[in-house]
Design an enzyme around this catalytic site. Structure first.
Site, PDB file in Angstrom:
ATOM      1  CG  HIS A 195      -5.620  -2.042  -0.001  1.00  0.00           C
ATOM      2  ND1 HIS A 195      -5.233  -1.654  -1.265  1.00  0.00           N
ATOM      3  CD2 HIS A 195      -4.868  -1.300   0.876  1.00  0.00           C
ATOM      4  CE1 HIS A 195      -4.290  -0.720  -1.169  1.00  0.00           C
ATOM      5  NE2 HIS A 195      -4.044  -0.502   0.110  1.00  0.00           N
ATOM      6  CB  SER A 245      -0.962  -0.044   1.197  1.00  0.00           C
ATOM      7  OG  SER A 245      -1.951   0.947   1.107  1.00  0.00           O
ATOM      8  CG  ASP A 253      -7.328  -2.700  -3.659  1.00  0.00           C
ATOM      9  OD1 ASP A 253      -7.950  -2.106  -2.767  1.00  0.00           O
ATOM     10  OD2 ASP A 253      -6.084  -2.814  -3.654  1.00  0.00           O
TER      11      ASP A 253
END
Length: 267
Positions: free
Chosen positions: A245, A95, A217
């Site tokens: 995610h 991320s 996502d």
């Protein structure tokens, strides 16, 4: 300062193997990689750490000014690499950590020789010709909700971020991780994450790079993965058969296989 204690650095795996550094995302800690470490440890020296303000890091070392920009988190990466005297390490960032890795490569190119970007997003806000997944108003509302009731926000948002509603235990784990973070620190990290725009930094990446995206996502839509891949010369884009995610938890076998395949190709 004792960097190993400050960032709760853990080194495991094969002592003489190529080095892989695993970096967690917002509201999490190195435990997010627990299903990845065993797959890497047989052949690689695996380095885990917590960003200052996360997990079991030294909270007294947290500084709002430093960690109000991605450069502060990238500096944590560089500090850990320098403390361990790492050379040509593979950096795996989940991320927002994927973009911290981009900045860390630029700051210390001798330390990091390749990147794996897991569900990355250089910018979460839609702009002309770019789809980040959120409007500016969406992000304002998200941050306002987080700042007014962090525990409530965590309980509501964690299942959305994790996806996989048929496996509620995954969303509960992420919510617990969020709730373990100091709300004041989480507020700063969230603003750093969701208001950052690192699109211009992508073109400067010259190391071998793997971009991992998920089929679905809610935080980083497929358009983002395609954008990152297009902007990093020579990068490889792999779409995992996963949703949510956090594929390292929801689809660890597919995630680990993609990472290992990329790492083997570097030799």
């Amino acid at each position: 300062m004792d960097i190993r204690r400050r960032n709760n650095v853990v080194v495991t795996g094969r002592p003489d193997g190529p080095v892989v550094v695993l970096a967690h995302g917002f509201g999490c800690d190195q435990n997010m990689w627990r299903l990845t470490v065993p797959a890497l440890a047989e052949h690689y020296r695996v380095v885990l750490f917590d960003y200052v303000g996360s997990g079991r890091s030294d909270l007294s070392a947290w500084d709002e000014k430093r960690y109000s920009t991605l450069a502060g988190y990238a500096q944590d990466v560089v500090d850990v690499c320098e403390e361990l005297d790492l050379r040509d390490a593979a950096f795996v960032g989940h991320s927002v950590s994927a973009m911290a890795g981009v900045l860390a490569v630029r700051a210390a190119p001798e330390r990091i020789g390749s990147l794996v970007m897991v569900a990355p997003s250089p910018c979460y806000i839609d702009a002309d010709g770019y789809r980040g997944g959120f409007s500016a108003e969406d992000i304002d509302e998200l941050l306002a909700s987080l700042e007014s009731n962090y525990l409530g926000w965590s309980a509501a948002m964690a299942p959305v971020i994790m996806g996989n509603p048929e496996r509620p235990e995954l969303g509960e784990e992420l919510a617990n991780s969020f709730c373990a973070t100091d709300p004041d620190i989480a507020r700063v990290f969230a603003r750093t994450t969701f208001l950052s725009d690192s699109r211009d930094d992508l073109k400067g990446v010259t190391v071998p790079t793997l971009v991992l995206e998920c089929v679905q996502d809610a935080i980083a839509p497929r358009e983002v993965g395609a954008y990152v891949h297009d902007r990093i010369p020579g990068s490889t884009l792999v779409t995992l058969p996963a949703t949510g995610h956090c594929p390292q938890l929801s689809a660890p076998q597919a995630t680990n296989a993609a990472v290992l395949d990329f790492l083997r190709g570097l030799r």
